[in-house]
Write an enzyme that holds these catalytic residues in place. Structure first.
Site, PDB file in Angstrom:
ATOM      1  N   TYR A 120       0.829  -1.200   0.000  1.00  0.00           N
ATOM      2  CA  TYR A 120       0.000   0.000   0.000  1.00  0.00           C
ATOM      3  C   TYR A 120       0.869   1.259   0.000  1.00  0.00           C
ATOM      4  CZ  TYR A 120      -4.181  -2.769   1.168  1.00  0.00           C
ATOM      5  OH  TYR A 120      -5.219  -3.660   1.173  1.00  0.00           O
ATOM      6  N   ALA A 179     -18.328  -1.519  -3.163  1.00  0.00           N
ATOM      7  CA  ALA A 179     -18.144  -1.840  -4.584  1.00  0.00           C
ATOM      8  C   ALA A 179     -17.474  -0.690  -5.324  1.00  0.00           C
ATOM      9  CB  ALA A 179     -19.481  -2.196  -5.239  1.00  0.00           C
ATOM     10  N   SER A 193     -13.618  -3.794  -0.233  1.00  0.00           N
ATOM     11  CA  SER A 193     -14.466  -3.050  -1.182  1.00  0.00           C
ATOM     12  C   SER A 193     -15.946  -3.218  -0.846  1.00  0.00           C
ATOM     13  CB  SER A 193     -14.198  -3.493  -2.626  1.00  0.00           C
ATOM     14  OG  SER A 193     -14.750  -2.578  -3.553  1.00  0.00           O
TER      15      SER A 193
END
Length: 328
Positions: free
Chosen positions: A53, A218, A215
């Site tokens: 990340y 989404a 997520s």
């Protein structure tokens, strides 16, 4: 904040996981620290990151930001269940140098040492395989993990993006070798993308893994994207910006209309729905701003009525478990 145990472990974690993927690339260090302080104040004790990340700000940058936050003291590290991940190539340049990625014992050792240094801590609570490695024997992975546990550098191991068969293979191998095995699976799971219900989540539940959906909105589709388009405030997301497919737009519009009718924020509803799903420990919310964190925290106390849950099922029907999902 509400808490639950992580899978079959005795580890108590918040039902909301603070995802840190935006720290560095989209949220500067100072604001990231403010968000983490607010999360801790709200009772969120489960923080998730990964060695890769921070790519656009530099690989490992996000872990460094967590490290400088921990270094401020105030029991920050003691209060946090810290999760990070490995697999991706961490070397310089585009060409992957051998043994600088994936899940060999050598790279597991190298990666955990590098993460500990960036995070400014001497142990990691949950060390996760970010993706499967088809080339490395599972026995080798467990040998490396067990050594790190014996050294006190990690406490638990988890997986991310593993298919159901790999969860089974990995934990069956662990059992044969006297290892504790995986305790969590971090998978793509939300109202729009429910294929994890076919085999991943059933496997996770069978082997005692807590499910950590990533997520959950989404990529922004479930966060009121169409309303934001009309208001001119849409910022896009991981995969949700600029919906052009008419069928998808109609589905999302039905979703937003339903929640508008009941006075519920779309993003909070998406998180609250995941909290009703069997096997889910807590969704991973990756806020860019303090306001987004506050909205995610509210979702933990949001109880969706049977009527709303039934309507969500009609708008976003799930595939069902295997083999019924595709066979008689």
């Amino acid at each position: 904040m509400k808490y639950t145990q992580l899978g079959r472990t005795g580890l108590e974690v918040s039902r909301l996981v603070l995802g840190t993927m935006n720290f560095g690339p989209l949220t500067n260090e100072s604001d990231s620290h403010t968000i983490m302080d607010a999360a801790l104040d709200a009772g969120v004790n489960f923080f998730d990151t990964a060695n890769i990340y921070g790519r656009t700000a530099g690989k490992g940058r996000t872990e460094e930001i967590l490290g400088t936050w921990f270094a401020q003291g105030g029991d920050r590290r003691d209060k946090v269940v810290l999760a990070t991940k490995l697999n991706a190539y961490m070397g310089e340049g585009d060409q992957a140098w051998p043994n600088h990625h994936k899940l060999s014992a050598l790279n597991i050792r190298r990666s955990v040492e590098a993460s500990l240094k960036r995070l400014q801590t001497d142990y990691i609570d949950l060390y996760q395989f970010h993706h499967i490695d088809r080339a490395t024997p599972v026995e080798e992975m467990w040998q490396a993990i067990d050594t790190l546990i014996a050294q006190g550098k990690i406490l638990y191991a988890g997986s991310s993006n593993f298919p159901g068969w790999k969860i089974a293979q990995t934990n069956e191998t662990a059992q044969r070798h006297g290892s504790y095995g995986l305790v969590s699976e971090q998978c793509l799971y939300n109202l729009v993308e429910r294929r994890a219900e076919m085999e991943v989540i059933p496997a996770a539940r069978e082997y005692g893994l807590g499910v950590l959906p990533w997520s959950p909105l989404a990529g922004g589709r479930l966060g009121g994207v169409l309303r934001k388009e009309r208001e001119g405030t849409a910022s896009g997301g991981r995969s949700g910006g600029g919906i052009t497919d008419p069928a998808v737009r109609a589905q999302i519009q039905s979703y937003e209309d339903l929640l508008d009718k009941h006075g519920i924020d779309p993003g909070e509803a998406a998180l609250a729905w995941l909290l009703t799903r069997p096997g889910v420990t807590g969704p991973i919310s990756g806020p860019r701003t303090l306001e987004q964190l506050e909205s995610a925290v509210r979702a933990v106390d949001l109880e969706l009525s049977d009527e709303v849950l039934a309507s969500l099922e009609e708008i976003f029907p799930g595939p069902g478990e295997s083999p019924e999902a595709f066979a008689w």
